[in-house]
Design an enzyme around this catalytic site. Structure first.
Site, PDB file in Angstrom:
ATOM      1  CG  ASN A   7      -1.847   1.155   1.301  1.00  0.00           C
ATOM      2  OD1 ASN A   7      -1.461   2.278   0.976  1.00  0.00           O
ATOM      3  ND2 ASN A   7      -3.074   0.925   1.734  1.00  0.00           N
ATOM      4  CG  HIS A  10       0.638   6.447   4.748  1.00  0.00           C
ATOM      5  ND1 HIS A  10      -0.307   7.447   4.918  1.00  0.00           N
ATOM      6  CD2 HIS A  10       0.068   5.307   5.196  1.00  0.00           C
ATOM      7  CE1 HIS A  10      -1.392   6.921   5.483  1.00  0.00           C
ATOM      8  NE2 HIS A  10      -1.187   5.635   5.661  1.00  0.00           N
ATOM      9  NE  ARG A  18       7.424  21.500   2.877  1.00  0.00           N
ATOM     10  CZ  ARG A  18       8.727  21.766   2.770  1.00  0.00           C
ATOM     11  NH1 ARG A  18       9.281  21.954   1.597  1.00  0.00           N
ATOM     12  NH2 ARG A  18       9.471  21.811   3.845  1.00  0.00           N
ATOM     13  CG  HIS A  43      -7.988   4.149   1.111  1.00  0.00           C
ATOM     14  ND1 HIS A  43      -8.116   3.924   2.460  1.00  0.00           N
ATOM     15  CD2 HIS A  43      -9.189   4.596   0.695  1.00  0.00           C
ATOM     16  CE1 HIS A  43      -9.356   4.231   2.829  1.00  0.00           C
ATOM     17  NE2 HIS A  43     -10.023   4.655   1.781  1.00  0.00           N
ATOM     18  NE  ARG A  45      -8.002   7.523   4.377  1.00  0.00           N
ATOM     19  CZ  ARG A  45      -8.810   7.082   5.344  1.00  0.00           C
ATOM     20  NH1 ARG A  45     -10.013   7.615   5.503  1.00  0.00           N
ATOM     21  NH2 ARG A  45      -8.401   6.150   6.154  1.00  0.00           N
ATOM     22  NE  ARG A  49      -7.548  11.393   5.434  1.00  0.00           N
ATOM     23  CZ  ARG A  49      -7.969  10.843   6.576  1.00  0.00           C
ATOM     24  NH1 ARG A  49      -7.122  10.105   7.300  1.00  0.00           N
ATOM     25  NH2 ARG A  49      -9.186  11.022   7.011  1.00  0.00           N
ATOM     26  CG  HIS A  50      -3.477   9.215   1.493  1.00  0.00           C
ATOM     27  ND1 HIS A  50      -4.340   8.496   0.682  1.00  0.00           N
ATOM     28  CD2 HIS A  50      -3.656   8.722   2.753  1.00  0.00           C
ATOM     29  CE1 HIS A  50      -4.992   7.612   1.417  1.00  0.00           C
ATOM     30  NE2 HIS A  50      -4.625   7.736   2.687  1.00  0.00           N
ATOM     31  CD  GLU A  70      -6.998  -0.451   1.082  1.00  0.00           C
ATOM     32  OE1 GLU A  70      -6.810  -1.499   1.705  1.00  0.00           O
ATOM     33  OE2 GLU A  70      -6.575   0.654   1.475  1.00  0.00           O
ATOM     34  CB  THR A 101      -9.427   2.035   7.764  1.00  0.00           C
ATOM     35  OG1 THR A 101      -9.005   2.705   6.582  1.00  0.00           O
ATOM     36  CG2 THR A 101     -10.817   1.470   7.572  1.00  0.00           C
ATOM     37  CD  GLU A 151      -7.210  -5.911   3.309  1.00  0.00           C
ATOM     38  OE1 GLU A 151      -7.343  -5.778   2.073  1.00  0.00           O
ATOM     39  OE2 GLU A 151      -6.473  -5.189   4.003  1.00  0.00           O
ATOM     40  CG  HIS A 191      -5.376  -1.323   9.378  1.00  0.00           C
ATOM     41  ND1 HIS A 191      -5.638  -0.332   8.476  1.00  0.00           N
ATOM     42  CD2 HIS A 191      -5.097  -0.706  10.551  1.00  0.00           C
ATOM     43  CE1 HIS A 191      -5.550   0.840   9.080  1.00  0.00           C
ATOM     44  NE2 HIS A 191      -5.212   0.638  10.325  1.00  0.00           N
ATOM     45  N   GLY A 213       1.201  -1.343   4.277  1.00  0.00           N
ATOM     46  CA  GLY A 213       1.596  -0.047   3.752  1.00  0.00           C
ATOM     47  C   GLY A 213       2.463   0.761   4.676  1.00  0.00           C
ATOM     48  CG  HIS A 214       2.260   3.637   8.672  1.00  0.00           C
ATOM     49  ND1 HIS A 214       2.994   3.378   9.812  1.00  0.00           N
ATOM     50  CD2 HIS A 214       2.266   4.975   8.524  1.00  0.00           C
ATOM     51  CE1 HIS A 214       3.404   4.514  10.331  1.00  0.00           C
ATOM     52  NE2 HIS A 214       2.976   5.503   9.578  1.00  0.00           N
TER      53      HIS A 214
END
Ligand SMILES: CC(=O)[C@@H](O)[C@H](O)COP(=O)(O)O
Ligand SMILES: NCC(=O)COP(=O)(O)O
Length: 238
Positions: A7, A10, A18, A43, A45, A49-50, A70, A101, A151, A191, A213-214
């Site tokens: 994922n 991020h 920026r 994802h 959203r 936001r990303h 996602e 999430t 999932e 997750h 991901g993270h």
């Protein structure tokens, strides 16, 4: 052995800090593919936001491995998915105020809205998975909606603060996994999985996909730092 879906949300989070063009999540997706990722997960959203829409469109043209989108089970997102045609859509719940999430999609309460979305995606040949809590009633309801897979949300396992609590959450995931397989559904998990906690989850039988991901993005920042500084230093001192 489970497939690894990386994922890259991020990477986009850093770029959006920026509002510039780097780091590019599509570039990260290509490097993840070169590193052995079996799939790329992103994802989109509703609050953007990303990941941005153009990331998804470019990713679809660039990445050769499985593309897993996602998204919320909403009309706007369904229309985007029908246009882009990812290999798989994973339906997830969304709250504007959440950091990430928080729980699985409640497929019992929201079944009519979700069914409409699933039917359209399946008709377009897109595989559908639903991100749900490891709960037999939710899994049975997902099966009734006609998805190909689920999932299971591993967040409670990942967030457990003692070995005993982690073991309880792990056993919940094992039981939910067995039920998922009995229902004839593909078993995905994800997750909050990290280099420290992933091994136990990866060894649960019949897991076909782990989405992480993270933790991978976090490690990539650190293992890449030395080279990045060396390159800047070379420019300054040459
Ligand atoms: C659905 C899920 O568990 C995540 O992968 C999701 O993408 C999390 O959202 P953020 O990437 O915004 O934290
Ligand atoms: N669906 C889970 C996912 O894609 C990655 O979640 P995380 O590793 O960023 O917590």
């Amino acid at each position: 052995m489970p497939a690894l879906g990386v994922n890259i949300d991020h990477v986009a989070t850093v770029r959006q800090a920026r509002l510039t063009y780097e780091p590019d999540p599509v570039w990260a997706g290509v490097l993840a593919e070169l590193g052995g990722a079996d799939g790329i997960t992103l994802h989109l959203r509703e609050d953007r936001r990303h990941i941005q829409d153009h990331d998804l469109y470019t990713m679809k043209k660039t990445v050769q491995v499985k593309l897993n989108l996602e998204m919320a089970a909403e009309a706007e997102m369904t229309n985007i998915a029908l246009d882009v045609r990812p290999d798989q859509v994973s339906l997830v719940p969304e709250k504007r105020e959440e950091l990430t999430t928080e729980g699985g999609l409640d497929v019992i309460t929201n079944s009519d809205r979700i069914r409409h979305c699933i039917d359209q995606l399946k008709e377009a040949g897109i595989e559908v998975s639903i991100f749900i809590d490891p709960d037999v009633d939710q899994i049975a309801a997902a099966k009734n909606l006609g998805v190909q897979g689920v999932e299971l949300h591993t967040g409670r396992y990942a967030d457990a603060t003692s070995a005993d609590d982690q073991q309880i959450e792990y056993e919940t995931l094992v039981n939910a996994s067995e039920f998922t397989i009995q229902q004839g559904l593909k078993l995905h998990m994800g997750h909050g999985l990290t280099y420290r906690n992933v091994s136990k989850i990866a060894s649960i039988p019949n897991v076909s996909e782990l989405n992480i991901g993270h933790s991978i993005v976090s490690r990539a920042v650190l293992v890449g730092m030395e080279q990045a500084v060396r390159e800047m230093k070379a420019l300054i001192t040459s």
